[in-house]
Design a protein around this motif. Structure first.
Motif, mmCIF file in Angstrom:
data_model
loop_
_atom_site.group_PDB
_atom_site.id
_atom_site.type_symbol
_atom_site.label_atom_id
_atom_site.label_comp_id
_atom_site.label_asym_id
_atom_site.label_seq_id
_atom_site.Cartn_x
_atom_site.Cartn_y
_atom_site.Cartn_z
ATOM 1 N N GLU A 95 39.002 3.440 13.353
ATOM 2 C CA GLU A 95 38.533 3.368 14.903
ATOM 3 C C GLU A 95 37.155 4.108 14.968
ATOM 4 O OE1 GLU A 95 40.947 4.517 18.038
ATOM 5 O OE2 GLU A 95 42.682 2.825 17.587
ATOM 6 N N LEU A 96 36.904 4.846 14.087
ATOM 7 C CA LEU A 96 35.620 5.630 13.869
ATOM 8 C C LEU A 96 34.603 5.071 12.890
ATOM 9 C CD1 LEU A 96 36.535 9.095 14.415
ATOM 10 C CD2 LEU A 96 35.707 7.911 16.116
ATOM 11 N N SER A 97 34.899 3.922 12.294
ATOM 12 C CA SER A 97 34.143 3.576 11.147
ATOM 13 C C SER A 97 33.233 2.397 11.723
ATOM 14 C CB SER A 97 34.918 2.639 10.014
ATOM 15 O OG SER A 97 35.367 1.597 10.838
ATOM 16 N N SER A 98 33.064 2.096 12.979
ATOM 17 C CA SER A 98 32.030 1.464 13.593
ATOM 18 C C SER A 98 30.807 2.030 14.033
ATOM 19 C CB SER A 98 32.335 0.656 14.722
ATOM 20 O OG SER A 98 33.714 -0.280 14.483
ATOM 21 N N GLY A 99 29.651 1.818 13.716
ATOM 22 C CA GLY A 99 28.617 2.654 13.572
ATOM 23 C C GLY A 99 27.244 1.945 12.921
ATOM 24 N N PHE A 100 26.094 2.735 13.087
ATOM 25 C CA PHE A 100 25.081 2.269 12.556
ATOM 26 C C PHE A 100 23.897 3.479 12.238
ATOM 27 C CE2 PHE A 100 24.942 1.621 17.095
ATOM 28 C CZ PHE A 100 23.861 2.291 17.618
ATOM 29 N N TYR A 101 22.839 3.135 11.590
ATOM 30 C CA TYR A 101 21.871 4.362 11.391
ATOM 31 C C TYR A 101 20.573 3.567 12.057
ATOM 32 C CZ TYR A 101 24.789 6.989 7.921
ATOM 33 O OH TYR A 101 25.641 7.574 7.456
ATOM 34 N N VAL A 102 19.710 4.458 12.793
ATOM 35 C CA VAL A 102 18.542 3.924 13.043
ATOM 36 C C VAL A 102 17.408 5.119 12.913
ATOM 37 C CG1 VAL A 102 17.270 3.373 15.282
ATOM 38 C CG2 VAL A 102 19.603 2.656 15.181
ATOM 39 N N GLY A 127 0.670 -1.131 0.134
ATOM 40 C CA GLY A 127 -0.021 0.117 0.141
ATOM 41 C C GLY A 127 0.811 1.273 -0.130
ATOM 42 N N CYS A 128 2.028 1.227 -0.686
ATOM 43 C CA CYS A 128 2.735 2.407 -0.637
ATOM 44 C C CYS A 128 2.940 3.319 -1.935
ATOM 45 C CB CYS A 128 4.070 1.915 -0.094
ATOM 46 S SG CYS A 128 4.280 1.561 1.739
ATOM 47 N N GLY A 129 2.100 2.823 -3.016
ATOM 48 C CA GLY A 129 2.152 3.326 -4.369
ATOM 49 C C GLY A 129 3.275 2.957 -5.215
ATOM 50 N N LYS A 130 3.943 3.771 -6.050
ATOM 51 C CA LYS A 130 4.677 3.464 -6.941
ATOM 52 C C LYS A 130 6.001 4.006 -6.819
ATOM 53 C CE LYS A 130 1.385 2.474 -10.746
ATOM 54 N NZ LYS A 130 1.057 2.939 -12.056
ATOM 55 N N ASP A 131 6.020 5.273 -5.953
ATOM 56 C CA ASP A 131 7.117 6.165 -5.779
ATOM 57 C C ASP A 131 8.001 5.431 -4.604
ATOM 58 O OD1 ASP A 131 6.696 7.772 -7.795
ATOM 59 O OD2 ASP A 131 5.438 9.229 -6.357
ATOM 60 N N LEU A 132 9.234 5.896 -4.359
ATOM 61 C CA LEU A 132 10.189 5.435 -3.339
ATOM 62 C C LEU A 132 9.570 6.062 -2.146
ATOM 63 C CD1 LEU A 132 13.770 5.970 -5.073
ATOM 64 C CD2 LEU A 132 12.493 3.814 -4.637
ATOM 65 N N VAL A 133 9.818 5.395 -1.246
ATOM 66 C CA VAL A 133 9.184 5.884 0.262
ATOM 67 C C VAL A 133 10.110 5.653 1.269
ATOM 68 C CG1 VAL A 133 6.921 5.108 -0.371
ATOM 69 C CG2 VAL A 133 8.475 3.473 0.869
ATOM 70 N N ASN A 134 9.902 6.394 2.292
ATOM 71 C CA ASN A 134 10.872 6.231 3.496
ATOM 72 C C ASN A 134 11.017 5.160 4.053
ATOM 73 O OD1 ASN A 134 11.545 9.224 3.660
ATOM 74 N ND2 ASN A 134 9.641 9.627 4.444
ATOM 75 N N PRO A 135 12.000 4.919 4.853
ATOM 76 C CA PRO A 135 12.053 3.443 5.498
ATOM 77 C C PRO A 135 11.197 3.428 6.757
ATOM 78 C CG PRO A 135 13.898 4.874 5.920
ATOM 79 C CD PRO A 135 13.293 5.502 4.834
ATOM 80 N N PRO A 136 10.727 2.334 7.140
ATOM 81 C CA PRO A 136 9.770 2.286 8.178
ATOM 82 C C PRO A 136 10.562 2.521 9.660
ATOM 83 C CG PRO A 136 10.487 -0.094 7.525
ATOM 84 C CD PRO A 136 10.971 1.145 6.661
ATOM 85 N N ARG A 137 9.911 2.758 10.610
ATOM 86 C CA ARG A 137 10.414 3.178 11.616
ATOM 87 C C ARG A 137 10.983 1.781 12.255
ATOM 88 N NH1 ARG A 137 6.210 5.880 15.592
ATOM 89 N NH2 ARG A 137 5.071 4.035 15.391
ATOM 90 N N GLY A 138 12.085 1.838 13.084
ATOM 91 C CA GLY A 138 12.739 0.814 13.576
ATOM 92 C C GLY A 138 13.663 0.357 12.459
ATOM 93 N N PHE A 139 13.852 0.807 11.343
ATOM 94 C CA PHE A 139 14.884 0.743 10.178
ATOM 95 C C PHE A 139 16.263 0.800 11.024
ATOM 96 C CE2 PHE A 139 17.951 2.269 7.154
ATOM 97 C CZ PHE A 139 18.176 0.943 6.305
ATOM 98 N N TYR A 140 17.280 -0.427 10.715
ATOM 99 C CA TYR A 140 18.459 -0.276 11.138
ATOM 100 C C TYR A 140 19.397 -0.754 10.300
ATOM 101 C CZ TYR A 140 22.454 -3.000 13.230
ATOM 102 O OH TYR A 140 23.699 -3.371 13.555
#
Length: 274
Positions: free
Chosen positions: A181-188, A155-168
């Motif tokens: 030493e600073l390359s370890s990390g993540f996005y949430v 149900g998100c149509g045809k266009d690109l959409v934002n990632p869902p909440r909780g995306f990691y």
């Protein structure tokens, strides 16, 4: 900046305000809170005028006083060291084994500078009190954007959409100045965003030793959970509880800049900034 003027000279002193907030959680005792702030003065510069008469040329000179010298790179570490001691005294009757320090950062450059000052402070405290330490720099204003293929979401149509909440993801975390030493990390992604672009907060895990700290899904899960615990918000936020609380504290302090001394003891255990 704090400026003062007279007929022949002007004085400028950078002022750095650091808001510090600590939360202690135990399954039996629940949540406990402690906060304080620090006001640090930068290098004082005096600008004076000399020569010339009315309507004539004047020369402006600048001199600096080095008796008290803080800058953006060192201000957080200089404020964090005494705060950790006060926090430990406040939580002396509560059990804890690990100290997770998260600091806000506006840019990769600030993270690079933090690596040279903050780890020493956290390591000294943990060694002195027999605790484990984790140091994370959170960048809320990260320019990285993620988009999902709508065919993978209902149900998100045809266009690109934002990632869902909780995306990691631990991918796409760039090397900071080529420093492994600073390359370890993540996005949430902690907040839902239907319009515009969802900002995924970037977390850099800073090493406290000679080897890099590996990315832990448990740390990412903890920060995502903390995005839902801010008292004045019923939904998730892009920023986790401790950093959002410190941000509110700092914004409130702007309206009370005359309170340069340490916060009154009766307010330190309270969420006075909400």
């Amino acid at each position: 900046m704090k400026d003062s003027f007279s007929e022949s000279k002007a004085t400028r002193t950078p002022t750095f305000v650091v808001a510090l907030v600590a939360f202690h959680f135990h399954p039996k005792s629940g949540w406990s809170h402690f906060c304080d702030h620090a006001v640090l003065r930068g290098k004082r510069q005096t600008f004076g005028t000399s020569g010339g008469s009315a309507g004539g040329d004047t020369e402006t000179t600048a001199t600096s006083a080095t008796d008290e010298h803080y800058d953006v790179a060192t201000s957080v570490a200089d404020a964090l060291r005494p705060f950790l001691v006060k926090m430990h005294v406040h939580f002396k009757d509560l059990e804890y084994t690990t100290v997770l320090c998260a600091r806000g950062s506006e840019s990769d450059g600030e993270i690079i500078k933090a690596q040279f000052h903050d780890p020493e402070v956290v390591s000294e405290f943990c060694k002195a009190h027999g605790k484990k330490g984790i140091l994370v720099a959170a960048q809320r204003g990260s320019k990285t954007r993620f988009f999902f293929d709508p065919s993978t979401m209902n149900g998100c149509g045809k266009d690109l959409v934002n990632p869902p909440r909780g995306f990691y993801t631990a991918d796409a975390v760039p090397l900071t100045d080529g420093n492994e030493e600073l390359s370890s990390g993540f996005y949430v992604v902690g907040a839902r965003c239907n319009l515009g672009h969802a900002k995924a907060t970037k977390y850099n895990v800073i090493s406290l030793g000679s080897s890099p700290v590996g990315v832990s899904k448990e740390i990412a899960s903890l920060f995502y959970t903390l995005c839902f615990l801010f008292p004045n918000k019923a939904d998730g936020l892009p920023y986790p509880l401790p950093l959002k609380a410190a941000n509110r504290y700092a914004n409130l302090f702007v309206l009370m800049s005359h309170l340069e001394k340490s916060l009154d003891d009766t307010l330190k255990p309270r969420l006075h900034y909400l």
